[in-house]
Scaffold this active site. Structure first.
Site, PDB file in Angstrom:
ATOM      1  N   CYS A 209      50.575  43.874  34.275  1.00 46.10           N
ATOM      2  CA  CYS A 209      51.861  43.521  33.690  1.00 46.10           C
ATOM      3  C   CYS A 209      52.810  43.123  34.824  1.00 46.10           C
ATOM      4  O   CYS A 209      52.759  43.672  35.915  1.00 46.10           O
ATOM      5  CB  CYS A 209      52.522  44.648  32.913  1.00 46.10           C
ATOM      6  SG  CYS A 209      51.587  45.177  31.489  1.00 46.10           S
TER       7      CYS A 209
ATOM      8  N   ARG B 102      49.506  38.714  36.837  1.00 44.41           N
ATOM      9  CA  ARG B 102      49.395  40.161  36.674  1.00 44.41           C
ATOM     10  C   ARG B 102      48.946  40.561  35.267  1.00 44.41           C
ATOM     11  O   ARG B 102      48.699  41.729  34.985  1.00 44.41           O
ATOM     12  CB  ARG B 102      50.734  40.825  36.982  1.00 44.41           C
ATOM     13  CG  ARG B 102      51.217  40.570  38.386  1.00 44.41           C
ATOM     14  CD  ARG B 102      52.536  41.268  38.628  1.00 44.41           C
ATOM     15  NE  ARG B 102      52.374  42.696  38.628  1.00 44.41           N
ATOM     16  CZ  ARG B 102      52.090  43.431  39.698  1.00 44.41           C
ATOM     17  NH1 ARG B 102      51.962  42.856  40.863  1.00 44.41           N
ATOM     18  NH2 ARG B 102      51.963  44.728  39.611  1.00 44.41           N
TER      19      ARG B 102
ATOM     20  N   TRP C  24      49.538  42.851  30.215  1.00 46.22           N
ATOM     21  CA  TRP C  24      48.093  43.110  30.188  1.00 46.22           C
ATOM     22  C   TRP C  24      47.951  44.346  29.315  1.00 46.22           C
ATOM     23  O   TRP C  24      48.323  45.448  29.716  1.00 46.22           O
ATOM     24  CB  TRP C  24      47.589  43.369  31.604  1.00 46.22           C
ATOM     25  CG  TRP C  24      46.101  43.446  31.711  1.00 46.22           C
ATOM     26  CD1 TRP C  24      45.249  42.405  31.917  1.00 46.22           C
ATOM     27  CD2 TRP C  24      45.289  44.619  31.632  1.00 46.22           C
ATOM     28  NE1 TRP C  24      43.954  42.859  31.957  1.00 46.22           N
ATOM     29  CE2 TRP C  24      43.947  44.209  31.794  1.00 46.22           C
ATOM     30  CE3 TRP C  24      45.547  45.968  31.436  1.00 46.22           C
ATOM     31  CZ2 TRP C  24      42.880  45.100  31.773  1.00 46.22           C
ATOM     32  CZ3 TRP C  24      44.481  46.865  31.412  1.00 46.22           C
ATOM     33  CH2 TRP C  24      43.162  46.426  31.582  1.00 46.22           C
TER      34      TRP C  24
ATOM     35  N   ASN D 101      55.805  48.315  33.340  1.00 47.72           N
ATOM     36  CA  ASN D 101      54.460  48.155  33.901  1.00 47.72           C
ATOM     37  C   ASN D 101      53.942  49.548  34.215  1.00 47.72           C
ATOM     38  O   ASN D 101      54.547  50.256  35.018  1.00 47.72           O
ATOM     39  CB  ASN D 101      54.541  47.298  35.183  1.00 47.72           C
ATOM     40  CG  ASN D 101      53.231  47.301  35.954  1.00 47.72           C
ATOM     41  OD1 ASN D 101      52.171  47.535  35.388  1.00 47.72           O
ATOM     42  ND2 ASN D 101      53.310  47.056  37.248  1.00 47.72           N
ATOM     43  N   GLY D 102      52.850  49.946  33.574  1.00 47.17           N
ATOM     44  CA  GLY D 102      52.309  51.283  33.826  1.00 47.17           C
ATOM     45  C   GLY D 102      51.867  51.926  32.526  1.00 47.17           C
ATOM     46  O   GLY D 102      51.729  51.254  31.501  1.00 47.17           O
TER      47      GLY D 102
ATOM     48  N   GLU E  75      29.849  39.698  46.914  1.00 45.80           N
ATOM     49  CA  GLU E  75      31.157  39.095  46.693  1.00 45.80           C
ATOM     50  C   GLU E  75      31.010  37.734  46.007  1.00 45.80           C
ATOM     51  O   GLU E  75      31.772  37.403  45.096  1.00 45.80           O
ATOM     52  CB  GLU E  75      31.914  38.974  48.029  1.00 45.80           C
ATOM     53  CG  GLU E  75      33.237  38.220  47.983  1.00 45.80           C
ATOM     54  CD  GLU E  75      34.254  38.753  46.973  1.00 45.80           C
ATOM     55  OE1 GLU E  75      34.057  39.851  46.427  1.00 45.80           O
ATOM     56  OE2 GLU E  75      35.244  38.044  46.712  1.00 45.80           O
TER      57      GLU E  75
ATOM     58  N   LYS F  60      32.621  36.744  42.363  1.00 45.89           N
ATOM     59  CA  LYS F  60      33.485  35.568  42.122  1.00 45.89           C
ATOM     60  C   LYS F  60      32.986  34.781  40.916  1.00 45.89           C
ATOM     61  O   LYS F  60      33.769  34.354  40.079  1.00 45.89           O
ATOM     62  CB  LYS F  60      33.526  34.636  43.348  1.00 45.89           C
ATOM     63  CG  LYS F  60      34.332  35.124  44.532  1.00 45.89           C
ATOM     64  CD  LYS F  60      35.837  35.072  44.358  1.00 45.89           C
ATOM     65  CE  LYS F  60      36.425  36.341  43.831  1.00 45.89           C
ATOM     66  NZ  LYS F  60      36.650  37.453  44.680  1.00 45.89           N
TER      67      LYS F  60
ATOM     68  N   GLU G 170      33.718  36.657  37.719  1.00 51.28           N
ATOM     69  CA  GLU G 170      35.147  36.653  37.383  1.00 51.28           C
ATOM     70  C   GLU G 170      35.611  35.316  36.830  1.00 51.28           C
ATOM     71  O   GLU G 170      36.217  35.257  35.771  1.00 51.28           O
ATOM     72  CB  GLU G 170      35.981  36.943  38.636  1.00 51.28           C
ATOM     73  CG  GLU G 170      36.004  38.380  39.040  1.00 51.28           C
ATOM     74  CD  GLU G 170      36.951  38.620  40.199  1.00 51.28           C
ATOM     75  OE1 GLU G 170      37.856  39.429  40.056  1.00 51.28           O
ATOM     76  OE2 GLU G 170      36.793  37.972  41.256  1.00 51.28           O
TER      77      GLU G 170
ATOM     78  N   HIS H  86      11.425  44.927  44.150  1.00 46.05           N
ATOM     79  CA  HIS H  86      11.239  46.196  43.430  1.00 46.05           C
ATOM     80  C   HIS H  86      11.728  46.098  41.985  1.00 46.05           C
ATOM     81  O   HIS H  86      12.053  47.104  41.379  1.00 46.05           O
ATOM     82  CB  HIS H  86      11.985  47.319  44.154  1.00 46.05           C
ATOM     83  CG  HIS H  86      11.429  47.579  45.526  1.00 46.05           C
ATOM     84  ND1 HIS H  86      10.243  48.249  45.739  1.00 46.05           N
ATOM     85  CD2 HIS H  86      11.885  47.217  46.749  1.00 46.05           C
ATOM     86  CE1 HIS H  86      10.005  48.315  47.041  1.00 46.05           C
ATOM     87  NE2 HIS H  86      10.976  47.689  47.678  1.00 46.05           N
TER      88      HIS H  86
ATOM     89  N   LYS I  30      45.591  40.673  38.374  1.00 50.25           N
ATOM     90  CA  LYS I  30      45.473  40.694  39.830  1.00 50.25           C
ATOM     91  C   LYS I  30      45.497  42.118  40.400  1.00 50.25           C
ATOM     92  O   LYS I  30      44.710  42.466  41.248  1.00 50.25           O
ATOM     93  CB  LYS I  30      46.612  39.857  40.419  1.00 50.25           C
ATOM     94  CG  LYS I  30      46.627  39.799  41.934  1.00 50.25           C
ATOM     95  CD  LYS I  30      45.713  38.729  42.436  1.00 50.25           C
ATOM     96  CE  LYS I  30      45.670  38.657  43.940  1.00 50.25           C
ATOM     97  NZ  LYS I  30      44.384  38.071  44.371  1.00 50.25           N
TER      98      LYS I  30
HETATM   99  O1  M6R Z   1      44.511  44.728  45.459  1.00 50.27           O
HETATM  100  P1  M6R Z   1      43.129  45.261  45.758  1.00 50.27           P
HETATM  101  O2  M6R Z   1      42.462  44.590  46.885  1.00 50.27           O
HETATM  102  O3  M6R Z   1      43.112  46.758  45.895  1.00 50.27           O
HETATM  103  O4  M6R Z   1      42.302  44.928  44.449  1.00 50.27           O
HETATM  104  C1  M6R Z   1      40.993  45.390  44.304  1.00 50.27           C
HETATM  105  C2  M6R Z   1      40.284  44.723  43.136  1.00 50.27           C
HETATM  106  O5  M6R Z   1      40.934  44.993  41.945  1.00 50.27           O
HETATM  107  C3  M6R Z   1      40.209  43.208  43.346  1.00 50.27           C
HETATM  108  O6  M6R Z   1      39.572  42.889  44.535  1.00 50.27           O
HETATM  109  C4  M6R Z   1      39.475  42.536  42.182  1.00 50.27           C
HETATM  110  O7  M6R Z   1      38.121  42.859  42.226  1.00 50.27           O
HETATM  111  C5  M6R Z   1      39.724  41.034  42.247  1.00 50.27           C
HETATM  112  N1  M6R Z   1      39.856  40.513  40.935  1.00 50.27           N
HETATM  113  C6  M6R Z   1      38.687  40.318  43.022  1.00 50.27           C
HETATM  114  O8  M6R Z   1      38.700  38.950  42.916  1.00 50.27           O
END
Ligand code: M6R
Length: 617
Positions: A2, A30, A79, A105-106, A486, A490, A493, A509, A612
């Protein structure tokens, strides 16, 4: 999760509607389930809100059109947590008399109890949100307190959980009250105008002067003043530090790129050159803590966790000690009862606000106060920095794309800098060797720049080639397993593809049973100590009909000869450069994910269900 944005002004010529609309747009990363704005004019609240993305709602409701004379606005992008993303659950949430508006937010943990209490006193709730508790609590308190600030304070004292709140009241058209506990909130100070926002890029266009609110602080915002109070003691806070941010607004704009994700991939060389300038004193202090520690843990979430895996690999090379990497959400469960003295925890986070990381860090400090917290984050003044003994700030600049890209390479580079500092301090390598590693590290931004200039068409070609494959593997050995993981994250996501990053050695395995004629496997194959064994793994997959796509250095021959397609990273084939391959090889996979998202008509800046910064458990 949020985003909240607020503005209160007495500037004659300021278009408050455009200003609040732009501000909330900048926070859309966010959360983007629903959005709303409230203006105050003629002692009335004017609310526009709905479910959907901001632009869709704007088309229907003209979010930037405001009532005459309005000098205050609050906005929210959601969110969803409590209640689905519907119009009624969108923020702002109001009291019974439509006088008080709140954006949040929270999560309020004790909202059921509070809701029941308020209902028994005659309050009528319209939404399923936890947030709606707050305006009703304030309304209730105003019956006895009369004073808005006191009514807010006693409302907050009843609340448990995490929150950043911005509150306004129709009878106070020049006052916003904000409160923070655990969720981020910053204030921007411009001429005759005060802003509040979930993070700095939201108001960067208007001012670089800002205050960062601490936990349990309340601030009263007016066009020309801000007063701070501690919620618990109710005492005024004097001498709050006004900070000047050195980011420029371009950093938070797309600047001609179609998406933030693409722009931020292209900003990687710049982010790395800046991060390279982390002061030596800070690196030295950080490195000494690691050298002197008996137990070392590294912890983070998501992309930051994979950066930790890549970085710890480089650090251990020179530290001569094992570093245990634990996903932050598992940290407490795994270390309960065994977090010993002389332990150091390295906490890595782009935002410095991820609740799954903040919580175990707080727990660790409480459980064993001798434990040292060393953090790496991109955000000065973030919650993580306030719980840390030592902090290294990556200099990636604001990252708006939900998928972390430039912050990933900056985090790995920071750990690489720590590794080389350790090598210097421990004197196990000759100065000449260390110098060669430094030179190789310094060439990393150029290597990435060079790669990005020449390889976009190849990446697009591979995306087309893989278009029909809903799933495949990224395989690697050693440090590159972090790159594979990673890269897989990506693609999951932004392109909604189930791509798994896995150990090439372990693939036999189990996962190898998926391989059929033409099944694609992407091997990450820098010329490091794992290369020869990886050749064997490539052959295992080729023998079963796999289509081999590999990431190799320019001079590579062996794996190239076994591959159907190669992506060639322009870096020299020596051990000095190879050590930093987890930085130089990842942009190829980030670009692959970006173009795969476009291929499937997905918006890479707004992946489904993601936000984010994750500030809820
Ligand atoms: O702000 P942070 O680096 O602590 O965030 C960690 C994860 O939430 C963040 O890396 C998330 O996996 C992203 N969407 C990656 O692209």
């Amino acid at each position: 999760m949020c985003g909240i944005f607020g503005i209160v002004t007495n500037e004659e010529n300021l278009n408050i509607g455009n200003n609040v609309f732009e501000g909330i747009k900048r926070l859309e990363y966010r959360g983007y389930d629903s959005c709303g704005i409230v203006y105050i004019a003629n002692k009335k609240l004017f609310v526009k809100k709905d479910s959907g993305k901001i632009d869709e709602i704007h088309k229907k409701l003209k979010l930037n059109e405001f009532p005459n004379g309005s000098k205050l606005a609050l906005a929210h992008t959601r969110w969803a947590t409590h209640g689905p993303p519907t119009k009624i659950n969108s923020h702002p949430q109001l009291d019974c008399n439509n006088k008080i508006a709140v954006v949040h937010n929270g999560i309020l943990e004790n909202f059921f109890e509070l809701k029941e209490e308020l209902i028994s006193k005659g309050h009528v709730f319209k939404s399923e949100t936890d947030t709606e508790i707050i305006p009703h609590l304030i309304e209730e308190n105003l019956n006895t307190h009369g004073n808005l600030k006191e009514a807010v304070v006693s409302a907050i004292k009843k609340c448990k959980g995490a929150f950043a709140l911005a509150i306004c009241h129709a009878d106070y058209p020049d006052t916003i009250i904000v409160v923070r506990r655990e969720s981020p909130l910053v204030l921007g100070i411009a001429k005759n105008t005060t802003y509040c926002a979930s993070d700095i890029p939201a108001f960067l266009k208007y001012t670089r002067k800002c205050y960062i609110l601490d936990d349990d602080e309340l601030a009263i915002l007016r066009p020309n003043s801000v007063e701070f109070f501690n919620i618990m003691s109710e005492k005024r806070i004097e001498n709050k530090k006004l900070m000047t941010i050195d980011w420029n607004i371009g950093a938070a704009e797309k600047e001609g790129y179609d998406h933030f994700m693409l722009k931020e991939i292209y900003e990687e060389p710049m982010a790395l050159r800046r991060t390279m300038k982390i002061p030596t004193e800070s690196l030295k202090e950080f490195s000494e803590s690691l050298i002197n520690a008996e137990h070392i843990y590294i912890t983070a979430a998501g992309t930051s966790f994979y950066a930790s895996l890549a970085g710890k690999f480089i650090v251990t090379k020179f530290l001569g000690k094992y570093i245990e990497a634990i996903e932050c959400s598992e940290f407490k469960t795994q270390l309960d009862n065994c977090l010993e003295d002389n332990s150091v925890i390295i906490a890595v986070s782009q935002s410095g606000e991820t609740i799954d990381l903040i919580e175990p860090i707080r727990w660790a400090k409480k459980y064993n106060p001798s434990v040292k917290i060393l953090s790496i984050t991109n955000i000065v003044g973030s919650t993580l920095t306030r719980h840390s003994d030592q902090v290294l700030i990556t200099q990636a600049g604001p990252e708006i794309g939900v998928a972390a890209t430039k912050t990933y390479v900056s985090q790995v580079l920071t750990l690489a800098l720590v590794a080389l500092e350790i090598a210097k301090l421990r004197k196990k390598l000759s100065n000449e060797e260390i110098q060669k590693y430094y030179e190789a590290l310094q060439s990393v931004p150029d290597i990435i720049e060079n790669f990005l200039e020449k390889n976009v068409d190849l990446i697009k070609y591979i995306v087309k080639n893989l278009e029909k494959n809903l799933n495949f593997f990224f395989l690697a050995r050693g440090a590159s397993i972090a790159t594979a993981k990673e890269g897989g994250l990506k693609l999951k996501e932004v392109a909604c593809r189930f791509i798994e990053g896995y150990s090439a050695a372990h693939a036999k395995h189990g996962p190898i049973s998926l391989v059929r004629e033409g099944y694609p496997i992407i091997f990450i194959a820098p010329p490091d100590e794992t290369y020869e064994r990886l050749v064997g793994n490539v052959m295992e997959f080729k023998a079963r009909g796999g289509k081999i796509i590999s990431l190799v250095v320019e001079s590579d021959v062996k794996i190239t000869n076994l591959s159907d397609i190669t992506i060639r990273i322009p870096q020299p084939e020596d051990k000095y450069h190879s050590l930093f391959s987890s930085i130089t090889f990842i942009p190829a996979l980030q670009l692959l994910a970006y173009y795969a998202a476009l291929e499937h008509n997905l918006d890479p800046d707004k992946p489904l269900n993601l936000a984010k910064t994750v500030t809820v458990h």
